[in-house]
Design a protein around this motif. Structure first.
Motif, short mmCIF file in Angstrom:
data_model
loop_
_atom_site.label_atom_id
_atom_site.label_comp_id
_atom_site.label_asym_id
_atom_site.label_seq_id
_atom_site.Cartn_x
_atom_site.Cartn_y
_atom_site.Cartn_z
N GLU A 136 140.51 68.13 49.60
CA GLU A 136 141.68 67.57 50.29
C GLU A 136 141.28 66.62 51.41
O GLU A 136 141.83 65.54 51.57
CB GLU A 136 142.54 68.68 50.91
N GLY A 137 140.32 67.08 52.24
CA GLY A 137 139.96 66.29 53.41
C GLY A 137 139.39 64.95 53.02
O GLY A 137 139.80 63.90 53.51
N MET A 138 138.44 64.97 52.08
CA MET A 138 137.77 63.76 51.69
C MET A 138 138.68 62.80 50.95
O MET A 138 138.73 61.61 51.24
CB MET A 138 136.61 64.14 50.77
N VAL A 260 148.83 74.47 62.09
CA VAL A 260 148.54 73.89 60.78
C VAL A 260 147.36 74.65 60.16
O VAL A 260 146.34 74.86 60.83
CB VAL A 260 148.21 72.39 60.88
N VAL A 261 147.53 75.06 58.91
CA VAL A 261 146.49 75.84 58.24
C VAL A 261 146.03 75.07 57.00
O VAL A 261 146.83 74.79 56.10
CB VAL A 261 147.03 77.24 57.84
N SER A 266 137.73 70.69 59.33
CA SER A 266 138.68 70.21 60.32
C SER A 266 138.58 68.71 60.59
O SER A 266 139.58 68.05 60.86
CB SER A 266 138.50 70.97 61.64
N PHE A 267 137.36 68.18 60.46
CA PHE A 267 137.12 66.80 60.91
C PHE A 267 137.71 65.80 59.92
O PHE A 267 137.25 65.67 58.80
CB PHE A 267 135.60 66.60 61.03
N GLY A 268 138.72 65.09 60.32
CA GLY A 268 139.32 64.09 59.44
C GLY A 268 139.94 64.72 58.21
O GLY A 268 139.50 64.48 57.10
N VAL A 293 144.01 75.73 62.01
CA VAL A 293 143.09 76.71 61.44
C VAL A 293 142.53 76.11 60.15
O VAL A 293 143.29 75.80 59.22
CB VAL A 293 143.80 78.05 61.14
N HIS A 294 141.23 75.94 60.11
CA HIS A 294 140.56 75.32 58.96
C HIS A 294 139.49 76.27 58.43
O HIS A 294 139.21 77.30 59.03
CB HIS A 294 139.89 74.01 59.38
#
Lengths: 328, 370
Positions: A136-138, A260-261, A266-268, A293-294
């Motif tokens: 998701e993050g990437m 937010v979970v 967490s970063f970006g 919360v990540h």
């Protein structure tokens, strides 16, 4: 609500099967999807139902078959690509990130890419760091793609059917931990629109926002916190792109608090994006800054206890909620 | 065996009478000569425009390789998909793109084939079945397999007939060393996909000669043979040879619904890109290849065959110069994209800041002329 109860994995199959009956341009390809019935049995029986021209076993060759499917989508077919795990998508980064989401733009609107890429995403199975990716993050960083991440069996069917009908590339993130989950799933046509979050549990003190499997962690935390007299409103975002910020903002304006979970780092991340947007929209409504919360900011560990602590689990969510409300 | 150190004799196949060498009609030969002259002139003017800073970014010139794009596209049908890498102006023009759309794209104007959103390396032309222009080396090879897969799927699974199409997937010799190409070849062979991987073997991947960067450089078709794909070595500086040989390759791939790999020996007369001083090769080598200029060879063959005279050639060349000058004027007069275009063509569906799509002029013009 439908009387029928089936597993998450079967709900996914129903969506694919239904859309393949409706539209001959839809086909499924990936590793072990045909003769093996799918590494996780999501495509069980589909080879018999549709034959080898439309249910296609590929070699272990993610870059090749993802790129091939994207080329086919440029010509108007509607491929469903199964990655056994989104962890394996990294070797296909160029086609899925450099081709699929950019084709429409780079061609000035001439060639779209109506493709669905789906597979398991996220940690929790003690698979170690290389096989536990949360993409998701990437990938949500990339404009031109849509990202859907269902948390319940009925959404698994309704969102996958919507994804297959969508004219844009959809990254569809499933959790191997949820595939055996049972729930009411409507028979026949069932479509869940993208960009429409849903309130899974109404509450008054704080808004919990999450996507995919961690929605369940939020519901667990909310149950625990209710015993302490804290009322959580739990929002299942359903799609990360498009993001239904309106539903989130409406809730935060009511509760004046937000946690937010997000199971990505967490970063970006989607979590940091939601937090930024909530701060922008609800600056005067918030009694505290948005908390996040990540997954822990480390490579995913193997050991069961470490992996549980790594995940954005109910205990860590409850701690964040108490902190947000200045309790404890 | 042609390589950078051992070039093919420039006029290797030029001795026989034209009628014995080709099945092409005089009209076809004229058209190839016109296309090659158009590409040559277009690229000369592109270099000038780049130096005048009218064109930005990376820009790769096709001069020297004209016989490849022209001969290969002539060997397939218009409905057959074509996809290529970033040295793509020649393919776009050979496929039939009006030079004005191609030039306007490089000028970053709304009249460009992709409304100025793609640039030199990303030429797309839906009416002419050109699926890009791809900037990442080798990235177009799985796409090419997918285009061919889709055509076959449409012909056989949806229409219930037999495969009627073949796809041309061009790549440079530098792409031979990208992993995706091997995945694409393996899939194409496994699934009987009628795609032809046309290696435009100009001897250099940027500044690295094929001998320095590619194993088995003396016989690259071995790489396809490893996947069970038939390979062909074709002299690429003579458009008649390219057409005659590629016609056989394409007809076979189409009829048998099988992939093929072609090693087309050619040479780029200019640098890798506009910023390349070409220190990695000798002037002697360049001059040797320039004596085999594909335009000169076709011109001489046609004059020898009585199909054109010197005046006719000059007139044809002048007409292409006029066409390119008109394309430049048209591109200069085409407006820059409205800033609202920043947010279109991101998604087909409208949401958020994204406002859906509209077709570029290249498509709307094609629809109107239908």
């Amino acid at each position: 609500m439908s009387e029928r109860i089936i597993e998450f994995r079967d709900a996914l199959r129903e969506a694919m099967s239904q859309e393949m009956h409706r539209d001959p341009r839809v086909f499924l390809l990936g590793e072990e999807v045909a003769q093996y019935d799918g590494a996780y049995k999501v495509s069980r029986g589909m080879l018999e139902e549709f034959g080898p021209r439309r249910i296609i076993d590929t070699p272990i060759s993610e870059s090749g078959f993802a790129g091939m499917a994207i080329g086919a989508a440029m010509l108007g077919l509607r491929p469903i690509v199964e990655f056994m795990s989104w962890s394996f998508s990294l070797v296909a980064a160029d086609p899925i990130l450099n081709n699929a989401p950019k084709m429409l733009y780079m061609s000035g609107g001439q060639f779209g890419c109506p493709i669905v890429i789906r597979g398991n995403d996220g940690a929790g199975g003690q698979l170690g760091s290389t096989h536990s990716w949360c993409v998701e993050g990437m990938f949500s960083n990339v404009p031109g793609l849509k990202m859907a991440i269902p948390a319940f069996p009925d959404d698994a069917k309704g969102m996958l059917a919507t994804a297959i009908r969508d004219d844009d590339p959809v990254f569809f993130l499933e959790s191997e931990r949820l595939l055996a989950m049972k729930g009411h799933v409507p028979e026949g046509d069932h479509y869940v629109p993208f960009g429409k979050a849903v309130v899974r549990r109404p509450g008054t003190d704080v808004t919990l926002v999450s996507f995919g499997r961690p929605v369940h962690f939020c519901l667990d935390a909310a149950e625990e916190l209710a015993k302490e007299g804290i009322s959580c409103e739990v929002i299942d975002g359903r799609t990360i792109r498009p993001l239904d910020i309106d539903t989130i903002v409406e809730s935060v304006r009511k509760t004046n608090g937000c946690v937010v979970v997000d199971q990505s780092w967490s970063f970006g991340s989607p979590g940091s994006e939601v937090a930024a947007q909530v701060h922008a929209h609800c600056f005067d409504d918030l009694d505290n800054h948005v908390m996040r919360v990540h997954s822990a900011d480390v490579p995913t560990p193997y050991a069961a206890n470490l992996e549980q602590e790594y995940l954005p689990n109910a205990r860590r969510i409850a701690e964040a909620v108490r902190s947000s409300l200045y309790v404890a | 065996m042609s390589s950078v150190t051992d070039p093919a004799p420039p006029a290797a196949s030029g001795g026989r009478p034209l009628a014995e060498r080709t099945s092409a009609t005089p009209a076809q030969l004229h058209e190839w000569l016109r296309q090659m002259l158009l590409i040559r002139e277009f690229e000369v003017r592109t270099m000038q425009a780049y130096q005048d800073k009218k064109i930005g970014g990376f820009c790769h010139i096709y001069i020297g390789q004209e016989a490849v794009a022209v001969g290969c596209t002539a060997a397939v049908q218009h409905a057959d998909p074509v996809v290529t890498a970033y040295r793509d102006h020649g393919h776009a023009l050979a496929r039939g793109m009006d030079p004005k759309y191609c030039m306007a794209e490089m000028f970053g104007r709304i009249g460009g084939c992709a409304k100025g959103k793609g640039g030199s390396m990303h030429m797309f032309d839906k009416p002419n079945n050109l699926f890009g222009g791809h900037g990442i080396v080798g990235a177009q090879t799985p796409l090419g397999a997918g285009l061919a897969f889709a055509k076959k799927y449409q012909d056989e699974v949806i229409e219930g007939g037999v495969n009627k199409h073949v796809t041309l997937c061009f790549l440079g010799d530098g792409a031979l060393n990208q992993g995706g190409f091997y995945e694409a070849m393996n899939l194409a062979s496994l699934f009987d996909i009628p795609v032809i991987f046309v290696v435009e073997n100009n001897g250099y991947s940027m500044g690295t000669s094929i001998e320095r960067g590619t194993s088995m450089s003396h016989r690259i078709i071995a790489k396809g043979e490893g996947c069970g794909i038939k390979g062909y070595e074709i002299e690429g500086m003579d458009v008649i040879t390219v057409y005659e040989e590629m016609k056989k390759v394409a007809d076979t791939a189409r009829a048998e619904s099988r992939p093929a790999m072609v090693d087309l020996r050619t040479y780029r007369f200019k640098g890798h890109s506009m910023s390349d001083p070409r220190k990695y090769r000798t002037r002697d080598e360049e001059e040797h290849w320039e004596t085999g200029d594909p335009i000169t060879r076709l011109r001489d063959a046609m004059i020898g065959g009585g199909l054109i005279d010197t005046d006719g050639f000059k007139a044809l060349n002048k007409a292409q110069k006029v066409a390119v000058r008109e394309a430049i004027t048209w591109a200069e007069n085409s407006p820059e994209p409205d800033l609202s275009e920043l947010y279109t063509d991101v998604y087909v569906e409208k949401f958020g800041p994204y406002t859906g799509t509209s077709m570029p002029q290249i498509v709307t013009d094609a629809e109107e002329s239908r």
